[in-house]
Scaffold this active site. Structure first.
Site, PDB file in Angstrom:
ATOM      1  N   MET A  19       0.847  -1.199   0.000  1.00 41.87           N
ATOM      2  CA  MET A  19       0.000   0.000   0.000  1.00 41.87           C
ATOM      3  C   MET A  19       0.880   1.245   0.000  1.00 41.87           C
ATOM      4  SD  MET A  19      -3.272  -0.923   2.417  1.00 41.87           S
ATOM      5  CE  MET A  19      -2.389  -1.600   3.809  1.00 41.87           C
ATOM      6  N   ALA A  20       0.802   1.977  -1.111  1.00 44.95           N
ATOM      7  CA  ALA A  20       1.590   3.201  -1.243  1.00 44.95           C
ATOM      8  C   ALA A  20       1.175   4.190  -0.162  1.00 44.95           C
ATOM      9  CB  ALA A  20       1.363   3.803  -2.626  1.00 44.95           C
ATOM     10  N   CYS A 103      -2.509  -1.644 -10.283  1.00 44.34           N
ATOM     11  CA  CYS A 103      -2.810  -0.308  -9.763  1.00 44.34           C
ATOM     12  C   CYS A 103      -3.813   0.405 -10.672  1.00 44.34           C
ATOM     13  CB  CYS A 103      -1.519   0.501  -9.667  1.00 44.34           C
ATOM     14  SG  CYS A 103      -1.789   2.125  -8.969  1.00 44.34           S
ATOM     15  N   ASN A 204      -7.127 -11.508  -2.524  1.00 41.43           N
ATOM     16  CA  ASN A 204      -7.145 -10.182  -1.887  1.00 41.43           C
ATOM     17  C   ASN A 204      -8.437  -9.424  -2.203  1.00 41.43           C
ATOM     18  OD1 ASN A 204      -6.014  -7.049  -2.896  1.00 41.43           O
ATOM     19  ND2 ASN A 204      -5.960  -7.609  -0.743  1.00 41.43           N
TER      20      ASN A 204
HETATM   21  C1  LIG Z   1      -3.776   3.473   0.379  1.00 35.62           C
HETATM   22  C2  LIG Z   1      -3.629   2.308  -0.551  1.00 35.62           C
HETATM   23  C3  LIG Z   1      -2.470   2.178  -1.279  1.00 35.62           C
HETATM   24  C4  LIG Z   1      -2.307   1.090  -2.148  1.00 35.62           C
HETATM   25  N1  LIG Z   1      -1.128   0.947  -2.813  1.00 35.62           N
HETATM   26  C5  LIG Z   1      -0.905  -0.166  -3.553  1.00 35.62           C
HETATM   27  C6  LIG Z   1       0.374  -0.412  -4.119  1.00 35.62           C
HETATM   28  O1  LIG Z   1       1.327   0.346  -3.932  1.00 35.62           O
HETATM   29  N2  LIG Z   1       0.520  -1.537  -4.871  1.00 35.62           N
HETATM   30  C7  LIG Z   1      -0.506  -2.415  -5.075  1.00 35.62           C
HETATM   31  O2  LIG Z   1      -0.320  -3.426  -5.756  1.00 35.62           O
HETATM   32  N3  LIG Z   1      -1.715  -2.217  -4.521  1.00 35.62           N
HETATM   33  C8  LIG Z   1      -1.927  -1.127  -3.754  1.00 35.62           C
HETATM   34  N4  LIG Z   1      -3.131  -0.963  -3.131  1.00 35.62           N
HETATM   35  C9  LIG Z   1      -4.154  -2.009  -3.235  1.00 35.62           C
HETATM   36  C10 LIG Z   1      -4.031  -2.998  -2.062  1.00 35.62           C
HETATM   37  O3  LIG Z   1      -2.820  -3.702  -2.130  1.00 35.62           O
HETATM   38  C11 LIG Z   1      -5.197  -3.999  -2.065  1.00 35.62           C
HETATM   39  O4  LIG Z   1      -5.191  -4.677  -3.288  1.00 35.62           O
HETATM   40  C12 LIG Z   1      -6.553  -3.328  -1.882  1.00 35.62           C
HETATM   41  O5  LIG Z   1      -6.515  -2.364  -0.847  1.00 35.62           O
HETATM   42  C13 LIG Z   1      -7.642  -4.346  -1.574  1.00 35.62           C
HETATM   43  O6  LIG Z   1      -7.360  -5.042  -0.390  1.00 35.62           O
HETATM   44  P1  LIG Z   1      -8.101  -4.696   1.021  1.00 35.62           P
HETATM   45  O7  LIG Z   1      -9.563  -4.727   0.759  1.00 35.62           O
HETATM   46  O8  LIG Z   1      -7.632  -5.757   1.961  1.00 35.62           O
HETATM   47  O9  LIG Z   1      -7.651  -3.322   1.406  1.00 35.62           O
HETATM   48  C14 LIG Z   1      -3.333   0.130  -2.294  1.00 35.62           C
HETATM   49  C15 LIG Z   1      -4.505   0.290  -1.557  1.00 35.62           C
HETATM   50  C16 LIG Z   1      -4.665   1.349  -0.694  1.00 35.62           C
HETATM   51  C17 LIG Z   1      -5.928   1.466   0.103  1.00 35.62           C
END
Ligand SMILES: Cc1cc2nc3c(=O)[nH]c(=O)nc-3n(C[C@H](O)[C@H](O)[C@H](O)COP(=O)(O)O)c2cc1C
Length: 322
Positions: A19-20, A103, A204
């Site tokens: 998560m960026a 992304c 995920n």
């Molecule tokens: C703030 C934020 C930043 C994210 N940055 C990335 C990232 O850098 N690379 C990536 O593959 N996914 C990124 N994601 C997606 C997450 O890895 C994940 O796929 C998504 O949040 C769904 O999972 P969750 O419902 O458990 O949050 C980001 C999501 C969020 C909320």
């Protein structure tokens, strides 16, 4: 429980999502403490690595306590993406090189990176194959299930990724167009796992409780669940899920006092990593994640969103502990 990504043993089936702006070294260490079996860095720009940008390279800093760790890179040009992959391979302690093909941020898509790859499975194949052939570390990929609901092609994409020599795949069960809204399609992830039984797949999207993690693992037969936002302010979720999967027992949630202690430890690590000025700006939001669901929590979060120093945060937290 557990599985292998290449030769890397993943000792459990609950992993922290990339998560960026969130999964910096301090955040990853906090999650690791509570049994995240694998952690991912924030996505790191291939161009930033190519130009040896200091801020970019700082994102690739790893601590010896956080193995196994995947560093995730992104980029839309094969030349610079390959350069970045080789750089991570040769110059970092990462165990795994993860390629971001999921992304949905417009700026990333514009540069043909992230989910833009999903429009062209042949480009995915060529990109992953080229990287795999040029690095020693295992290469993994993170995708969404397609560009939009008219173009759900994750099965075809997953087959290409495996054929290209990747060692594992993480799938967010939404399309690019869904962003973070709407239904997560676990069914297609189940189909992918059925088709690619010996290929490690990490499921995920919206996995927020131990019960849901168990249900989705059983349903999809995936090797692990990946947790993103549910770890906000609750790194303990990794242990809760891990424990539930192993024993069927639900661990009680952390008390406010315990959360405050974790927040203090995290804040100190973040300050050590980024300096107080930057850390405090991030903590204005992140500290609020720990301070929820109690009387006056909205007021406290508001106060925290205005802090200008760690001392101010400590004062608020200490008063709360009284
Ligand atoms: C703030 C934020 C930043 C994210 N940055 C990335 C990232 O850098 N690379 C990536 O593959 N996914 C990124 N994601 C997606 C997450 O890895 C994940 O796929 C998504 O949040 C769904 O999972 P969750 O419902 O458990 O949050 C980001 C999501 C969020 C909320």
């Amino acid at each position: 429980m557990g599985f292998y990504i290449g030769k890397i043993k993943i000792d459990g089936s609950v992993v922290l999502a990339p998560m960026a702006g969130v999964t910096n070294l301090a955040y990853r260490q906090m999650c690791k403490k509570y049994h995240a079996a694998l952690v991912y860095s924030e996505m790191i720009s291939d161009k930033g690595i190519f130009y040896h940008d200091k801020k970019t390279l700082a994102l690739a800093k790893i601590d010896k306590n956080e193995h196994p760790i995947a560093i995730q890179i992104f980029g839309g040009d094969l030349d610079t993406l390959l350069y970045a992959a080789k750089f991570v391979d040769q110059n970092t302690e990462a165990d795994i090189i993860d390629i971001n093909m999921g992304c949905s941020v417009p700026k990333i898509l514009k540069s043909n990176a992230g989910s833009a790859y999903l429009l062209d499975p042949e480009r995915i194949y060529k990109t992953i194959k080229t990287i795999v052939e040029n690095v020693k570390k295992p290469v993994t990929v993170k995708i969404r299930i397609g560009w939009d609901h008219q173009h759900i092609n994750a099965l075809e994409v997953a087959k290409k990724i495996k054929e290209a020599g990747a060692s594992a795949l993480a799938i967010h069960g939404r399309t690019k167009s869904d962003l973070y809204r709407g239904h997560v399609n676990y069914q297609i992830i189940k189909e992918i796992k059925e088709n690619l039984k010996d290929f490690p797949i990490i499921v995920n999207g919206d996995i927020t409780t131990p019960q849901k993690a168990k249900e989705i693992l059983e349903y999809t037969q995936c090797d692990a669940v990946m947790i993103g936002r549910a770890s906000y302010g609750n790194p303990y979720i990794f242990k809760q899920i891990d424990h539930y999967l192993k024993t069927g027992e639900l661990l009680p949630n952390l008390t406010l006092k315990e959360k405050i202690q974790i927040l203090k430890d995290y804040s100190e690590e973040l300050i050590a990593l980024k300096g107080e000025y930057t850390a405090i700006r991030e903590l204005r939001q992140q500290a609020g994640w720990f301070l929820k669901d109690f009387k006056q929590s909205a007021q406290i979060r508001k106060k925290v969103s205005l802090i200008t120093s760690y001392d101010e945060l400590l004062q608020i937290l200490n008063a709360l502990e009284q």
